[in-house]
Design a protein around this motif. Structure first.
Motif, mmCIF file in Angstrom:
data_model
loop_
_atom_site.group_PDB
_atom_site.id
_atom_site.type_symbol
_atom_site.label_atom_id
_atom_site.label_comp_id
_atom_site.label_asym_id
_atom_site.label_seq_id
_atom_site.Cartn_x
_atom_site.Cartn_y
_atom_site.Cartn_z
ATOM 1 N N ILE A 1 69.571 43.735 43.151
ATOM 2 C CA ILE A 1 68.202 43.674 42.619
ATOM 3 C C ILE A 1 68.053 42.517 41.642
ATOM 4 C CG2 ILE A 1 66.501 44.919 41.227
ATOM 5 C CD1 ILE A 1 67.618 47.517 42.481
ATOM 6 N N LYS A 2 69.039 42.323 40.759
ATOM 7 C CA LYS A 2 68.970 41.196 39.826
ATOM 8 C C LYS A 2 68.993 39.864 40.568
ATOM 9 C CE LYS A 2 71.112 40.981 35.952
ATOM 10 N NZ LYS A 2 72.200 40.977 34.936
ATOM 11 N N VAL B 1 64.854 53.153 49.282
ATOM 12 C CA VAL B 1 63.818 53.199 48.246
ATOM 13 C C VAL B 1 64.279 54.061 47.077
ATOM 14 C CG1 VAL B 1 61.457 53.900 47.701
ATOM 15 C CG2 VAL B 1 61.947 52.817 49.882
ATOM 16 N N GLU B 2 64.948 55.177 47.372
ATOM 17 C CA GLU B 2 65.436 56.061 46.314
ATOM 18 C C GLU B 2 66.409 55.349 45.388
ATOM 19 O OE1 GLU B 2 65.484 56.671 49.525
ATOM 20 O OE2 GLU B 2 64.129 58.374 49.825
ATOM 21 N N THR B 3 67.257 54.487 45.989
ATOM 22 C CA THR B 3 68.226 53.711 45.198
ATOM 23 C C THR B 3 67.495 52.698 44.326
ATOM 24 O OG1 THR B 3 69.869 53.947 46.960
ATOM 25 C CG2 THR B 3 70.255 52.212 45.322
ATOM 26 N N ILE B 4 66.446 52.073 44.862
ATOM 27 C CA ILE B 4 65.649 51.113 44.094
ATOM 28 C C ILE B 4 65.029 51.794 42.880
ATOM 29 C CG2 ILE B 4 63.605 49.626 44.120
ATOM 30 C CD1 ILE B 4 65.943 48.503 45.744
ATOM 31 N N ILE B 5 64.388 52.939 43.101
ATOM 32 C CA ILE B 5 63.723 53.655 42.010
ATOM 33 C C ILE B 5 64.726 54.047 40.926
ATOM 34 C CG2 ILE B 5 62.499 55.792 41.424
ATOM 35 C CD1 ILE B 5 61.217 55.628 44.246
ATOM 36 N N ARG B 6 65.868 54.572 41.339
ATOM 37 C CA ARG B 6 66.892 55.015 40.384
ATOM 38 C C ARG B 6 67.458 53.826 39.597
ATOM 39 N NH1 ARG B 6 69.528 57.573 43.784
ATOM 40 N NH2 ARG B 6 71.151 56.067 44.293
ATOM 41 N N THR B 7 67.726 52.706 40.291
ATOM 42 C CA THR B 7 68.330 51.543 39.627
ATOM 43 C C THR B 7 67.341 50.877 38.675
ATOM 44 O OG1 THR B 7 69.702 51.183 41.597
ATOM 45 C CG2 THR B 7 69.555 49.376 40.007
ATOM 46 N N ILE B 8 66.079 50.802 39.063
ATOM 47 C CA ILE B 8 65.074 50.185 38.191
ATOM 48 C C ILE B 8 64.863 51.024 36.930
ATOM 49 C CG2 ILE B 8 62.605 49.640 38.000
ATOM 50 C CD1 ILE B 8 62.771 48.540 40.852
ATOM 51 N N LYS B 9 64.933 52.335 37.062
ATOM 52 C CA LYS B 9 64.845 53.197 35.872
ATOM 53 C C LYS B 9 65.998 52.922 34.918
ATOM 54 C CE LYS B 9 62.222 57.104 37.744
ATOM 55 N NZ LYS B 9 62.261 58.537 38.147
ATOM 56 N N LEU C 1 55.921 43.165 43.807
ATOM 57 C CA LEU C 1 56.435 43.813 45.009
ATOM 58 C C LEU C 1 56.393 45.321 44.823
ATOM 59 C CD1 LEU C 1 59.701 41.714 45.566
ATOM 60 C CD2 LEU C 1 57.538 41.408 46.760
ATOM 61 N N THR C 2 56.164 46.038 45.904
ATOM 62 C CA THR C 2 56.281 47.493 45.848
ATOM 63 C C THR C 2 57.761 47.857 45.887
ATOM 64 O OG1 THR C 2 56.259 47.781 48.256
ATOM 65 C CG2 THR C 2 54.112 47.707 47.118
ATOM 66 N N ARG C 3 58.064 49.105 45.555
ATOM 67 C CA ARG C 3 59.464 49.555 45.634
ATOM 68 C C ARG C 3 59.969 49.452 47.073
ATOM 69 N NH1 ARG C 3 57.147 49.513 40.731
ATOM 70 N NH2 ARG C 3 58.239 50.747 39.157
ATOM 71 N N GLN C 4 59.077 49.727 48.043
ATOM 72 C CA GLN C 4 59.475 49.625 49.441
ATOM 73 C C GLN C 4 59.802 48.189 49.817
ATOM 74 O OE1 GLN C 4 59.869 52.195 51.971
ATOM 75 N NE2 GLN C 4 60.955 50.384 52.732
ATOM 76 N N GLN C 5 59.014 47.237 49.334
ATOM 77 C CA GLN C 5 59.271 45.822 49.631
ATOM 78 C C GLN C 5 60.579 45.356 49.005
ATOM 79 O OE1 GLN C 5 55.542 44.296 48.156
ATOM 80 N NE2 GLN C 5 54.637 44.193 50.204
#
Length: 204
Positions: A143-144, A179-187, A166-170
């Motif tokens: 992500i970084k 997407v679940e990993t994106i949400i968790r990592t961004i938090k 960008l959306t979390r999906q993008q």
């Protein structure tokens, strides 16, 4: 260190080389993988994604571009076909210059050529860094790597000054993560002060 934003050429200069404005509807293709490059494209308003699909039909998004950004220009200098599609994400107006006219513009305006070379080199540098991070199994590194690559196209230098549009999906599609990993990592990134979240928008 100051970043070099994606080069924007003055629209009046482009029009002096037979540029034309063209409007596209949402989901309309500007060009498709396998077609021959014919134009320099610069976005006036709207948003465009560069993507392709693997043999199983899974989409891979290479980049999402917005106002003032250009795309497709590296292929104008080599005899190769587009390796990606350019698809409109929302109603978009472009200014485009025919390939031959754009080459003449570069020849007759050396300062544009130098800026273009710097821009292309900058893109290649950050793309290489992003690819290295994408090889990591660590979601944070992926992500970084993506965020640094996108930020390299802007003039934003300060921490939390760049809005990730960008959306979390993008983000998931661009990094190959769930997407679940994106949400968790961004938090977690927000907790560690790597990003700030304002009205669900990510500031990096």
């Amino acid at each position: 260190m100051k970043t070099i934003s994606c080069m924007k050429i003055d629209e009046q200069l482009l029009k002096s080389y037979s540029a034309e404005n063209k409007t596209y509807k949402e989901r309309e293709a500007i060009f498709r993988e396998g077609e021959s490059p014919s134009f320099y494209f610069q976005i006036i308003e709207g948003s465009v994604k560069l993507n392709n699909y693997n043999d199983e039909g899974k989409e891979f998004i290479h980049n999402i571009l917005g106002k003032g950004q250009s795309f497709g220009d590296p292929l104008l200098f080599i005899d190769k076909q587009y390796p990606v599609n350019a698809v409109v994400l929302k109603p978009t107006t472009l200014i485009r210059v025919p390939r031959k006219n754009f080459i003449n513009l570069i020849k007759e305006n050396p300062h544009i050529s130098l800026e273009l070379n710097a821009c292309l080199s900058h893109r290649l540098y950050y793309q290489t860094i992003m690819m290295q991070n994408m090889a990591s199994q660590n979601p944070l590194a992926r992500i970084k790597g993506l965020f640094n690559y996108l930020k390299s196209y802007s003039d934003c230098e300060d921490t939390h000054s760049f809005n990730i549009k960008l959306t979390r999906q993008q983000i998931a599609d661009l990094t190959g993560l769930r997407v679940e990993t994106i949400i968790r990592t961004i938090k977690k990134m927000e907790k560690d002060n790597l990003v700030k979240i304002k009205d669900r928008k990510i500031c990096y």
